[in-house]
Design an enzyme around this catalytic site. Structure first.
Site, PDB file in Angstrom:
ATOM      1  N   HIS A 143     -48.289  -2.074  17.275  1.00  0.00           N
ATOM      2  CA  HIS A 143     -48.107  -0.819  16.551  1.00  0.00           C
ATOM      3  C   HIS A 143     -46.185  -0.563  16.679  1.00  0.00           C
ATOM      4  CE1 HIS A 143     -52.277   0.130  15.730  1.00  0.00           C
ATOM      5  NE2 HIS A 143     -52.494   0.175  17.085  1.00  0.00           N
TER       6      HIS A 143
HETATM    7  C1  BDR Z   1     -50.692   4.550  18.382  1.00  0.00           C
HETATM    8  O1  BDR Z   1     -51.562   5.196  19.318  1.00  0.00           O
HETATM    9  C2  BDR Z   1     -51.255   4.384  20.606  1.00  0.00           C
HETATM   10  O2  BDR Z   1     -52.472   4.099  21.281  1.00  0.00           O
HETATM   11  C3  BDR Z   1     -50.518   3.125  20.333  1.00  0.00           C
HETATM   12  O3  BDR Z   1     -49.663   3.130  21.553  1.00  0.00           O
HETATM   13  C4  BDR Z   1     -49.565   3.503  19.101  1.00  0.00           C
HETATM   14  O4  BDR Z   1     -48.488   4.253  19.392  1.00  0.00           O
HETATM   15  C5  BDR Z   1     -51.633   3.602  17.375  1.00  0.00           C
HETATM   16  O5  BDR Z   1     -52.288   4.587  16.825  1.00  0.00           O
END
Ligand code: BDR
Ligand code: CA
Length: 310
Positions: free
Chosen positions: A240
């Site tokens: 992400h």
């Molecule tokens: C986001 O939530 C976190 O768990 C990850 O680091 C990312 O920023 C994804 O939904």
């Protein structure tokens, strides 16, 4: 001249890869990391941030920030990231301490001291630190060049609830402040990040770099891939947060629409939903460049090339 950025983060294995990508890239000057509570409590995110900077062999200040959302109890994600937030290969204890200044004070001071439009904020976690800085010092809001953040979803809807993405869900009031601030926003939602899936070949390429960074990235990916493959049945895991940094280096990798995005803060059922006017069915003013597509192979090519430099 490199672009000056502040990375606001709750590491998190994917945050860690994002930070390494930024530290490896000459187009960017990372002024500091500011830690926030999110994936795990602040005591761990701040420590993880220090460990990541040291893994990269860099000297960047790490400031600890807010330990709880503006108006709610903290929700964490150990089920995805493990109990340290950075489960995978164990990293040495940080040799350098945190910077003594609170992250919110640092963000305010940095924006006041630099010329207007010279600092880009890169939030990779809940938006608590940024919103707190905006609330305390509204004079800094017009000084921000741009905010490029990971958060939200439209077509993919939610990952922490059926309706909401984790970063926005954890602190929806903070997200609302940021989305209504008037600062130019670029948003990397799940719609993009779920297309940025790791492959087995890429993970093995990282491992075969034979460097501490390559080993760490491979072990982190191995760790959190298990969660996503079980949940979505996908072959790999979404990286992400590195989408934010990749955008700053190579914006042409991403496509999206300039639209209105509002944050749901009232409904229990859809709390933290990013109500994105993708089809432009309202007359609400656009406030965000909301991304939807990524050149996946180009993204991984960039990551491989840059992480290989560390
Ligand atoms: C986001 O939530 C976190 O768990 C990850 O680091 C990312 O920023 C994804 O939904
Ligand atoms: Ca994150």
């Amino acid at each position: 001249m490199p672009r000056k950025i502040i990375i606001d983060t709750d590491p998190g294995q994917d945050d860690a890869v994002a930070i390494l990508l930024a530290l490896a890239s000459p187009e960017l000057e990372v002024l500091a990391l500011t830690a926030v509570a999110g994936n795990v409590p602040l005591a761990l995110t701040q420590r993880n941030a220090c460990q990541i900077v040291e893994l990269a062999g860099k000297h960047i200040p790490v400031h600890a920030g807010c330990d709880a959302p503006l108006a709610r109890k903290l929700v964490t994600a150990e089920h995805v990231h493990g109990k340290t937030g950075l489960d995978g290969i164990p990293l040495p204890d940080p040799a350098h301490p945190l910077h003594g200044q609170h992250a919110v004070d640092f963000i305010i001071q940095a924006l006041r001291e630099h010329p207007t439009g010279s600092i880009t904020l890169c939030p990779l976690g809940p938006l608590t630190n940024i919103a707190t800085a905006f609330q305390r010092a509204p004079d800094i809001i017009p000084k921000v060049a741009e905010i490029v953040l990971m958060g939200g979803a439209y077509f993919e809807v939610g990952n922490i609830t059926p309706a909401a993405e984790f970063n926005i869900y954890v602190d929806p009031e903070a997200a609302e402040i940021v989305f209504r601030s008037g600062v130019p926003l670029v948003v990397m939602p799940l719609d993009v990040t779920h297309k940025a899936l790791t492959s087995r070949e890429w993970v093995e390429e990282m491992r075969s770099l034979g460097t501490p960074v390559g080993q760490a990235v491979a072990s982190w990916t191995d760790f959190f891939e298990r969660f996503d493959t079980a949940k979505y049945g996908s072959a790999g895991a979404p990286l992400h947060d590195p989408c934010v940094i990749a955008y700053l280096i190579e914006p042409a990798l991403f496509t999206g629409r300039h639209i209105n995005v509002e944050i749901e803060t009232g409904s229990e059922l859809t709390l933290g939903m990013t109500v994105a006017d993708w089809w432009r069915v309202t007359k609400r003013e656009p406030n965000a460049m909301f991304m939807g597509g990524v050149d996946r192979d180009g993204f991984y090519r960039l990551l491989t090339e840059r992480l290989g430099r560390l």
